[in-house]
Design a protein around this motif. Structure first.
Motif, mmCIF file in Angstrom:
data_model
loop_
_atom_site.group_PDB
_atom_site.id
_atom_site.type_symbol
_atom_site.label_atom_id
_atom_site.label_comp_id
_atom_site.label_asym_id
_atom_site.label_seq_id
_atom_site.Cartn_x
_atom_site.Cartn_y
_atom_site.Cartn_z
ATOM 1 N N ALA A 284 0.828 -1.202 0.000
ATOM 2 C CA ALA A 284 0.000 0.000 0.000
ATOM 3 C C ALA A 284 0.863 1.254 0.000
ATOM 4 O O ALA A 284 0.554 2.243 -0.686
ATOM 5 N N ILE A 285 1.958 1.239 0.762
ATOM 6 C CA ILE A 285 2.866 2.380 0.801
ATOM 7 C C ILE A 285 3.500 2.601 -0.568
ATOM 8 O O ILE A 285 3.587 3.734 -1.061
ATOM 9 N N GLU A 286 3.941 1.507 -1.188
ATOM 10 C CA GLU A 286 4.568 1.620 -2.505
ATOM 11 C C GLU A 286 3.571 2.125 -3.543
ATOM 12 O O GLU A 286 3.919 2.929 -4.415
ATOM 13 N N ALA A 287 2.321 1.656 -3.441
ATOM 14 C CA ALA A 287 1.299 2.104 -4.382
ATOM 15 C C ALA A 287 1.028 3.599 -4.218
ATOM 16 O O ALA A 287 0.856 4.332 -5.198
ATOM 17 N N GLU A 288 1.007 4.060 -2.949
ATOM 18 C CA GLU A 288 0.786 5.481 -2.691
ATOM 19 C C GLU A 288 1.949 6.315 -3.223
ATOM 20 O O GLU A 288 1.746 7.381 -3.816
ATOM 21 N N ARG A 289 3.177 5.822 -3.034
ATOM 22 C CA ARG A 289 4.343 6.537 -3.561
ATOM 23 C C ARG A 289 4.289 6.622 -5.078
ATOM 24 O O ARG A 289 4.587 7.674 -5.676
ATOM 25 N N ALA A 290 3.918 5.504 -5.722
ATOM 26 C CA ALA A 290 3.848 5.482 -7.178
ATOM 27 C C ALA A 290 2.782 6.449 -7.690
ATOM 28 O O ALA A 290 2.976 7.148 -8.698
ATOM 29 N N GLU A 291 1.660 6.511 -6.965
ATOM 30 C CA GLU A 291 0.588 7.419 -7.366
ATOM 31 C C GLU A 291 1.049 8.870 -7.256
ATOM 32 O O GLU A 291 0.776 9.696 -8.147
ATOM 33 N N ARG A 292 1.758 9.180 -6.172
ATOM 34 C CA ARG A 292 2.255 10.551 -6.000
ATOM 35 C C ARG A 292 3.286 10.897 -7.062
ATOM 36 O O ARG A 292 3.289 12.009 -7.598
ATOM 37 N N ALA A 293 4.164 9.928 -7.364
ATOM 38 C CA ALA A 293 5.184 10.169 -8.392
ATOM 39 C C ALA A 293 4.530 10.397 -9.747
ATOM 40 O O ALA A 293 4.951 11.269 -10.533
ATOM 41 N N GLY A 294 3.481 9.628 -10.032
ATOM 42 C CA GLY A 294 2.769 9.808 -11.297
ATOM 43 C C GLY A 294 2.101 11.162 -11.384
ATOM 44 O O GLY A 294 2.125 11.813 -12.445
ATOM 45 N N ALA A 295 1.512 11.605 -10.275
ATOM 46 C CA ALA A 295 0.850 12.907 -10.260
ATOM 47 C C ALA A 295 1.864 14.029 -10.461
ATOM 48 O O ALA A 295 1.588 15.003 -11.185
ATOM 49 N N ARG A 296 3.057 13.865 -9.823
ATOM 50 C CA ARG A 296 4.102 14.874 -10.013
ATOM 51 C C ARG A 296 4.559 14.916 -11.462
ATOM 52 O O ARG A 296 4.806 15.994 -12.030
ATOM 53 N N ALA A 297 4.697 13.743 -12.077
ATOM 54 C CA ALA A 297 5.169 13.699 -13.473
ATOM 55 C C ALA A 297 4.161 14.372 -14.402
ATOM 56 O O ALA A 297 4.552 15.107 -15.311
ATOM 57 N N VAL A 298 2.884 14.149 -14.145
ATOM 58 C CA VAL A 298 1.867 14.784 -14.975
ATOM 59 C C VAL A 298 1.889 16.295 -14.784
ATOM 60 O O VAL A 298 1.812 17.058 -15.766
ATOM 61 N N ALA A 299 2.038 16.736 -13.531
ATOM 62 C CA ALA A 299 2.071 18.166 -13.247
ATOM 63 C C ALA A 299 3.279 18.813 -13.912
ATOM 64 O O ALA A 299 3.186 19.929 -14.479
ATOM 65 N N GLU A 300 4.454 18.162 -13.864
ATOM 66 C CA GLU A 300 5.655 18.700 -14.486
ATOM 67 C C GLU A 300 5.518 18.757 -15.996
ATOM 68 O O GLU A 300 5.964 19.713 -16.645
ATOM 69 N N ALA A 301 4.874 17.734 -16.577
ATOM 70 C CA ALA A 301 4.685 17.715 -18.020
ATOM 71 C C ALA A 301 3.760 18.842 -18.475
ATOM 72 O O ALA A 301 4.002 19.499 -19.491
ATOM 73 N N GLU A 302 2.693 19.059 -17.707
ATOM 74 C CA GLU A 302 1.763 20.128 -18.050
ATOM 75 C C GLU A 302 2.429 21.488 -17.889
ATOM 76 O O GLU A 302 2.178 22.410 -18.688
ATOM 77 N N ALA A 303 3.305 21.616 -16.891
ATOM 78 C CA ALA A 303 3.986 22.909 -16.688
ATOM 79 C C ALA A 303 4.973 23.190 -17.802
ATOM 80 O O ALA A 303 5.251 24.349 -18.135
ATOM 81 N N ALA A 304 5.523 22.145 -18.409
ATOM 82 C CA ALA A 304 6.529 22.310 -19.462
ATOM 83 C C ALA A 304 5.914 22.643 -20.791
ATOM 84 O O ALA A 304 6.603 23.121 -21.719
ATOM 85 N N GLU A 305 4.626 22.420 -20.950
ATOM 86 C CA GLU A 305 3.979 22.697 -22.252
ATOM 87 C C GLU A 305 3.789 24.181 -22.486
ATOM 88 O O GLU A 305 3.609 24.957 -21.546
#
Length: 228
Positions: free
Chosen positions: A207-228
């Motif tokens: 569960a901890i790993e899944a939560e970390r992965a979800e947060r990392a994915g959300a950060r990656a999406v946010a960074e990608a949107e900021a770079a556009e």
């Protein structure tokens, strides 16, 4: 990893108010009138555990003469009497009688209950320091103890075998706990239900790993949107 929180359980069995616990110990038999009408959660939980043979071969792991004798801890199931005594005295490392539970907790029911009086032969639910932290461990009161009346749930009274509880010692066994006067059909249906359980260490890590992965994915999406 933080401490695993146990779920608060409401038993499926609703007491009839006529239940009697017959506790066979290595020192003799104790009969206890259970207060099912006054404290239905505590009695329902005890009856369910007894019907599942949970208490069979557990040992009494603590005693304070004139005060209490305590049992019902599952960590004592595979321990012999001498081991329980040695562990209680701190002689054996890695064994801690009194730390086990049924993998859930139940609510306290002492408040507002006129029968919640500690006297010789009272059967009471033990718990940790936090509210609503009782589970499966219980104790017999060995005398009048009004200071405990607003701290611990009294859920029964010994009607036969007072001399037995007074003679119980650390390491003595609970052979069986039988329940008389129960609604057998309702009890069978109740114990067929699943009880809550905390996650295993593997499940907690996943569960901890899944939560970390979800947060990392959300950060990656946010960074990608900021770079556009």
């Amino acid at each position: 990893m933080g401490r695993i929180e146990l779920s608060v359980y409401t038993p499926h069995y609703v007491p009839t108010g006529t239940e009697i616990a017959v506790i066979e110990t290595s020192k003799g038999t104790v009969r206890v009138e259970l207060f099912g009408r006054e404290v239905p959660v505590t009695v329902g939980n005890f009856v369910e555990l007894a019907a599942k043979d949970f208490y069979d071969n557990l040992k009494f792991h603590a005693k304070k003469p004139g005060s209490v004798v305590l049992g019902g801890c599952p960590t004592t199931r595979s321990m012999g009497p001498a081991q329980v005594l040695a562990a209680a005295q701190g002689v054996i490392r890695g064994m801690h009688p009194g730390t086990g539970d049924a993998r859930y907790t139940i609510i306290d029911e002492w408040e507002g209950n006129p029968r919640n009086v500690h006297r010789l032969g009272s059967l009471c639910m033990a718990h940790k320091s936090a509210p609503n932290s009782g589970s499966c461990q219980f104790y017999f009161s060995l005398g009048e103890q009004p200071e405990f009346d607003d701290q611990y749930t009294v859920f029964g009274q010994v009607t036969e075998g007072l001399e037995v509880i007074e003679n119980l010692a650390i390491g003595d066994a609970i052979k069986t706990v039988a329940i008389e006067g129960a609604d057998e059909e309702a009890l069978a249906a109740a114990i067929a239900q699943e009880t809550p359980r905390p996650p295993t260490p593997q499940e907690a890590l996943a569960a901890i790993e899944a939560e970390r992965a979800e947060r990392a994915g959300a950060r990656a999406v946010a960074e990608a949107e900021a770079a556009e």
